[in-house]
Design a protein around this motif. Structure first.
Motif, PDB file in Angstrom:
ATOM      1  N   GLY A 196     -28.957 -20.856  -3.256  1.00 31.58           N
ATOM      2  CA  GLY A 196     -29.555 -19.848  -2.392  1.00 31.58           C
ATOM      3  C   GLY A 196     -29.180 -18.425  -2.739  1.00 31.58           C
ATOM      4  O   GLY A 196     -29.483 -17.496  -1.980  1.00 31.58           O
ATOM      5  N   ILE A 197     -28.530 -18.193  -3.878  1.00 27.98           N
ATOM      6  CA  ILE A 197     -28.120 -16.848  -4.286  1.00 27.98           C
ATOM      7  C   ILE A 197     -29.207 -16.242  -5.167  1.00 27.98           C
ATOM      8  O   ILE A 197     -29.591 -16.824  -6.184  1.00 27.98           O
ATOM      9  CB  ILE A 197     -26.786 -16.875  -5.050  1.00 27.98           C
ATOM     10  N   THR A 198     -29.699 -15.074  -4.796  1.00 26.73           N
ATOM     11  CA  THR A 198     -30.797 -14.442  -5.532  1.00 26.73           C
ATOM     12  C   THR A 198     -30.407 -13.105  -6.143  1.00 26.73           C
ATOM     13  O   THR A 198     -31.249 -12.410  -6.700  1.00 26.73           O
ATOM     14  CB  THR A 198     -32.006 -14.234  -4.599  1.00 26.73           C
ATOM     15  N   LYS A 199     -29.127 -12.729  -6.046  1.00 36.22           N
ATOM     16  CA  LYS A 199     -28.642 -11.478  -6.626  1.00 36.22           C
ATOM     17  C   LYS A 199     -27.889 -11.781  -7.915  1.00 36.22           C
ATOM     18  O   LYS A 199     -27.094 -12.721  -7.984  1.00 36.22           O
ATOM     19  CB  LYS A 199     -27.725 -10.742  -5.648  1.00 36.22           C
ATOM     20  N   VAL A 200     -28.102 -10.963  -8.931  1.00 30.92           N
ATOM     21  CA  VAL A 200     -27.578 -11.275 -10.250  1.00 30.92           C
ATOM     22  C   VAL A 200     -26.066 -11.096 -10.354  1.00 30.92           C
ATOM     23  O   VAL A 200     -25.381 -11.905 -10.993  1.00 30.92           O
ATOM     24  CB  VAL A 200     -28.303 -10.435 -11.332  1.00 30.92           C
ATOM     25  N   VAL A 201     -25.489 -10.067  -9.736  1.00 37.31           N
ATOM     26  CA  VAL A 201     -24.062  -9.786  -9.924  1.00 37.31           C
ATOM     27  C   VAL A 201     -23.169 -10.933  -9.456  1.00 37.31           C
ATOM     28  O   VAL A 201     -22.277 -11.368 -10.198  1.00 37.31           O
ATOM     29  CB  VAL A 201     -23.662  -8.454  -9.249  1.00 37.31           C
ATOM     30  N   PRO A 202     -23.343 -11.473  -8.241  1.00 36.48           N
ATOM     31  CA  PRO A 202     -22.472 -12.587  -7.847  1.00 36.48           C
ATOM     32  C   PRO A 202     -22.635 -13.824  -8.722  1.00 36.48           C
ATOM     33  O   PRO A 202     -21.696 -14.617  -8.859  1.00 36.48           O
ATOM     34  CB  PRO A 202     -22.879 -12.872  -6.396  1.00 36.48           C
ATOM     35  N   ILE A 203     -23.800 -13.974  -9.334  1.00 40.93           N
ATOM     36  CA  ILE A 203     -23.993 -15.108 -10.243  1.00 40.93           C
ATOM     37  C   ILE A 203     -23.192 -14.890 -11.522  1.00 40.93           C
ATOM     38  O   ILE A 203     -22.539 -15.807 -12.032  1.00 40.93           O
ATOM     39  CB  ILE A 203     -25.489 -15.304 -10.555  1.00 40.93           C
ATOM     40  N   LEU A 204     -23.209 -13.657 -12.044  1.00 39.38           N
ATOM     41  CA  LEU A 204     -22.416 -13.345 -13.234  1.00 39.38           C
ATOM     42  C   LEU A 204     -20.920 -13.454 -12.937  1.00 39.38           C
ATOM     43  O   LEU A 204     -20.139 -13.916 -13.778  1.00 39.38           O
ATOM     44  CB  LEU A 204     -22.751 -11.936 -13.732  1.00 39.38           C
ATOM     45  N   VAL A 205     -20.516 -13.044 -11.749  1.00 36.19           N
ATOM     46  CA  VAL A 205     -19.109 -13.167 -11.352  1.00 36.19           C
ATOM     47  C   VAL A 205     -18.711 -14.641 -11.298  1.00 36.19           C
ATOM     48  O   VAL A 205     -17.621 -15.024 -11.741  1.00 36.19           O
ATOM     49  CB  VAL A 205     -18.870 -12.491  -9.985  1.00 36.19           C
TER      50      VAL A 205
END
Length: 440
Positions: free
Chosen positions: A168-177
């Motif tokens: 459910g995560i749609t933002k790129v920065v937290p995915i890269l983190v």
């Protein structure tokens, strides 16, 4: 720089089921190999050598290497797409699942921030694995915000699917983190992502609450809580200690209601490859996972390789007779061969000699009219530890579609060729069942 290292992180030390073994900083051996290292109190293996790799046929190897190199240099898809975007390009060409497979997103539904083009602004360079002419790997840097300056690599499709949209995560920065944390702790993004997605699903269905998560919010879009949960999982702290037990074990710990929402085969989460626009490809992929000898693993689900990305290639192979049109038969033969290959490797054998008619019928899903009132075929077979096989039968008894039925993993030979093929195996370990084998 002359030393190569295979090393585990804290996740492996803590026997987290999704722990990986990390090689050269950004490469990994996934699916729990790190936990195996940890269980043996083995932190790392460092290798340095000056010897050469001995090849059975160096000229043939060089020829194949040149052919591969030429193909990748000329292939438009590899040079224009993969070289620029890596596997992340698949996020707009496959249909990734969303929120623990609640739905599949079409190309138009993919958040713009997660498209391959948008990700380029985080990229600082690209690099290749040793000897590769494509260079599909990326190195990225987060330019601003709380995580400004963080540098990582490996922003591939599986990451954005499992720890991104699937959670459910749609933002790129937290995915890269999340990717950086997995590299630092030594975690596999695929089983970790599926387990977190299941936990979020159960939380949002009310099956588990904050009392179970020890106060941690598992709302779908809550990226900070997901990052915290990754820390907890690697360190086996708080609710993360349960996530660390892996997808199916976690579901069983929660209870019967949780198991209903746990997508697995033989306790293993499915691979990070989603829905396709081709019904045939979807059928092959689903069947190969469902029948794989060690659970939902595409490396043991042989049929996935037949044009999994390219529906037109799959159809072309069928028309040319390279692979069967009968998909269930293809799956049956491929998985039985993979099962025997697993057994051979586990027992240190290079190949097995199959002589019993019933075994031939079972392995290749074929029937014959050699014996009165019996459908069993007469012949011989050799199956190797890589799953490939040679089938020796009387050519006069072949039916027109036999070669297509067997697929490209099986080579047909006349019976007279058996002795020569056995001679080729000289010096290798051959498995033979004395209770079933017949000898001339």
């Amino acid at each position: 720089k002359d030393v190569k290292v295979a090393c585990i992180g804290q996740a492996g030390e803590n026997l987290v089921r999704a722990a990986s073994t990390i090689f050269d900083k950004y490469h990994s051996a996934a699916r729990g190999s790190g936990a195996v290292f940890g269980s043996k109190n083995l932190k790392a293996i460092a290798v340095r050598g000056e010897g050469k790799v001995n090849l059975a046929d160096s000229e043939k190897f060089k020829k194949l290497a040149r052919e591969d190199r030429e193909f990748f240099l000329k292939d438009k898809f590899q040079q224009e797409i993969v070289k620029n975007y890596g596997s992340h390009y698949g996020i707009v060409n496959w249909f990734p699942s969303y929120r623990n497979s609640e739905k599949y997103l079409s190309k138009e539904e993919i958040p713009e921030e997660l498209t391959p083009e948008a990700l380029k602004k985080y990229e600082i360079r690209r690099y290749a694995c040793y000897g590769c002419v494509v260079a599909c790997k990326d190195v990225y840097r987060i330019p601003e915000g709380e995580y400004e300056g963080e540098i990582g690599s490996g922003a591939e499709f599986e990451l954005f699917h499992e720890l991104g949209l699937g959670c459910g995560i749609t933002k790129v920065v937290p995915i890269l983190v999340a990717q950086n944390l997995c590299d630092k702790y030594g975690l596999d993004v695929m089983p970790l992502g599926y387990t977190i997605a299941l936990a979020k699903d159960l939380y949002n269905r009310g099956i588990i609450t904050k009392d179970d998560t020890q106060g941690l919010s598992l709302e779908w879009e809550d990226a900070e809580s997901q990052i915290e949960l990754i820390h907890q999982t690697a360190l086996r702290e708080g609710f993360g200690d349960k996530i660390a037990e892996g997808l199916y074990s976690f579901a069983k710990m929660v209870g019967e209601e949780a198991v209903k929402y746990c997508y697995h085969v033989k306790g293993l989460c499915r691979g990070g490859y989603p829905y396709s626009s081709s019904e045939t490809v979807n059928l092959v992929y689903a069947l190969s996972h469902a029948t794989s000898t060690r659970g939902a693993d595409h490396l043991r689900g042989r049929t996935w390789a037949y044009g999994e990305q390219y529906a037109e290639m799959f159809k072309d192979y069928q028309e040319k007779g390279i692979i069967p049109k009968d998909i269930p038969s293809l799956v049956v033969c491929a998985e039985r061969a993979a099962l025997i290959a697993d057994i051979l490797r586990d027992n240190g054998a290079d190949a097995a000699s199959i002589t019993a008619p019933a075994s031939l019928a079972w392995l290749f899903n074929i029937r014959g009219g050699d014996v009165a009132c019996s459908p069993l075929p007469l012949g011989r077979a050799i199956i190797r530890k890589d799953g490939s096989a040679d089938l020796f039968i009387d050519p006069r008894k072949e039916t027109g579609d036999l070669r297509t039925h067997l697929g490209n993993q099986v080579t047909l030979h006349p019976l007279e060729a058996l002795d020569a093929r056995l001679t080729d195996l000289k010096g290798q370990t051959i498995s033979l069942d004395p209770g079933l084998a017949s000898a001339d």
